[in-house]
Design an enzyme around this catalytic site. Structure first.
Site, PDB file in Angstrom:
ATOM      1  N   MET A  42      42.755  14.923  24.095  1.00 43.05           N
ATOM      2  CA  MET A  42      42.910  16.265  23.517  1.00 43.05           C
ATOM      3  C   MET A  42      42.838  17.330  24.609  1.00 43.05           C
ATOM      4  O   MET A  42      41.957  17.288  25.483  1.00 43.05           O
ATOM      5  CB  MET A  42      41.831  16.521  22.462  1.00 43.05           C
ATOM      6  CG  MET A  42      41.796  15.505  21.323  1.00 43.05           C
ATOM      7  SD  MET A  42      43.352  15.419  20.381  1.00 43.05           S
ATOM      8  CE  MET A  42      43.298  16.966  19.478  1.00 43.05           C
ATOM      9  N   CYS A  43      43.730  18.283  24.529  1.00 43.90           N
ATOM     10  CA  CYS A  43      43.792  19.372  25.508  1.00 43.90           C
ATOM     11  C   CYS A  43      42.460  20.095  25.644  1.00 43.90           C
ATOM     12  O   CYS A  43      42.005  20.388  26.751  1.00 43.90           O
ATOM     13  CB  CYS A  43      44.884  20.355  25.076  1.00 43.90           C
ATOM     14  SG  CYS A  43      44.953  21.880  26.010  1.00 43.90           S
ATOM     15  N   PHE A  44      41.831  20.370  24.502  1.00 45.04           N
ATOM     16  CA  PHE A  44      40.594  21.157  24.543  1.00 45.04           C
ATOM     17  C   PHE A  44      39.405  20.358  25.079  1.00 45.04           C
ATOM     18  O   PHE A  44      38.354  20.918  25.343  1.00 45.04           O
ATOM     19  CB  PHE A  44      40.275  21.720  23.158  1.00 45.04           C
ATOM     20  CG  PHE A  44      41.104  22.935  22.829  1.00 45.04           C
ATOM     21  CD1 PHE A  44      40.673  24.203  23.163  1.00 45.04           C
ATOM     22  CD2 PHE A  44      42.345  22.801  22.215  1.00 45.04           C
ATOM     23  CE1 PHE A  44      41.430  25.322  22.889  1.00 45.04           C
ATOM     24  CE2 PHE A  44      43.119  23.912  21.933  1.00 45.04           C
ATOM     25  CZ  PHE A  44      42.670  25.173  22.270  1.00 45.04           C
TER      26      PHE A  44
END
Lengths: 242, 132
Positions: A136-138
């Site tokens: 996940m990017c975050f």
């Protein structure tokens, strides 16, 4: 000379359509374009090079699309997505990729301050939102990411092709089950909506980024093209390209 | 000064003619735009399989840095005859030696119209303007 930008907004738009519009804008246009949008239904977007199997949350998300931009996966729920599309020679994007992130993120940080959020570039900070192996990017930050409250709250990625750039970003308003531990705006602005956030960004970007924005709609031809292309971004062949 | 034994494109690829084939790579300027000197910022490079036929300006690969995906475009038409297998596993080579070890593909060209391309001095001039 005034730096004139086309402003588009698509709230609660279909996920594949959202990606198809950005693809169209990346292909060209008389003016650089700033677009704000949200997703209905909620969806997960894979980064262009990600393997499906590297993102466990993809199996849990109801709808999945693949972006043209790089980076990690994003759950598009409780957030505002933005896209800038411009020639790479535009002053906002000219030069090293890192510099363009700093320009855009500094402007967004200035706007978030008005919502009571002290966002800053991560730099060398260690943030609690970094989590290994989720894809996940975050959950994977870089020094250029905007962080507040000790966690990443804005995810962004670019695509550069044919002398143009597409810059995607997601600003988190509320929490979602697929991205635990990240920072959100709602902890500071409890009533904030994506529409209000977009309004705040629209109001300050002209001064902060030296742009003049012209609200616009897709032409019937652009709309038809994007609707026809939407299926590609959620097709099995594109989702499983890696 | 960049190497004078090759030609350059506006999109920052270089072409070095070697008999009836040509090596294609990307310049130090392109690499620096992607990673600003941080080798670790380059994360993935997708190159074509041998025997693929390319038109002029056709995208033959893609390179991902931490924050961007960029296309790699072929300045010549031809057939890919060799791919630098080292690159996909050792992207840092693009930072340390973009001119020799950092070549990306070798193509057997079918057209050799290099007139539209820049020599080293012309490329230097273009890059210096982009930096201002």
């Amino acid at each position: 000379m005034t730096d004139r930008w086309r402003l588009l907004q698509h709230f609660e738009a279909e996920p594949g359509f959202n990606m198809a519009v950005d693809e169209h804008l990346l292909g060209g246009g008389q003016f650089p374009t700033l677009r704000f949008y949200t997703w209905k239904p909620d969806a997960l977007s894979l980064g262009y090079f990600q393997r499906w199997t590297d993102v466990p949350a993809a199996e849990k998300a109801g709808v999945v699309v693949r972006r043209l931009t790089g980076g990690g996966a994003i759950h598009h729920a409780e957030e505002l997505t933005f896209s800038f599309t411009a020639p790479v020679t535009h002053p906002l994007y000219r030069g090293p990729v890192r510099d363009s992130y700093e320009r855009v993120h500094d402007a967004i940080a200035a706007v978030l301050l008005e919502f009571g959020v002290h966002a800053e570039l991560r730099g060398d900070q260690v943030v609690r939102s970094d989590v290994a192996n989720t894809g996940m990017c975050f959950h994977k930050s870089t020094d250029l990411d905007l962080v507040w409250d000790g966690g990443k709250g804005l995810g962004s990625a670019q695509r550069r092709t044919g002398g143009r750039v597409l810059h995607h970003g997601s600003i988190k308003i509320g929490r979602t089950d697929l991205e635990p531990g990240i920072s959100t705006l709602r902890s500071h602005a409890s009533e904030l909506t994506p529409e209000n956030l977009a309004k705040g960004l629209r109001a300050r970007f002209p001064e902060l980024l030296g742009m003049e924005m012209e609200p616009d709609e897709l032409t019937p031809g652009e709309l038809a093209r994007a609707e026809a292309r939407a299926e590609h971004f959620r097709s099995s062949s594109f989702l499983h390209r890696r | 000064m960049r190497p004078e034994d090759r030609k350059y494109t506006k999109s920052h690829e270089w072409i070095k003619i070697d008999g009836d084939t040509a090596l294609i790579g990307i310049t130090d300027f392109a690499v620096n735009e992607l990673c600003s000197g941080n080798e670790g910022d380059l994360v993935y490079c997708d190159l074509p399989e041998p025997d693929r036929e390319l038109e002029i300006s056709e995208t033959f690969g893609e390179i991902e840095s931490v924050k961007s995906v960029s296309d790699l475009d072929s300045p010549l038409a031809g057939t890919v005859v060799e791919v630098n297998a080292l690159i996909e596993e050792h992207l840092e080579i693009l930072c340390t030696d973009p001119w020799d070890k950092g070549w990306l593909i070798r193509i057997k060209y079918t057209s050799k119209d290099l007139d539209e391309l820049m020599d080293a001095a012309e490329y230097e001039e273009m890059v210096s303007q982009e930096q201002h």
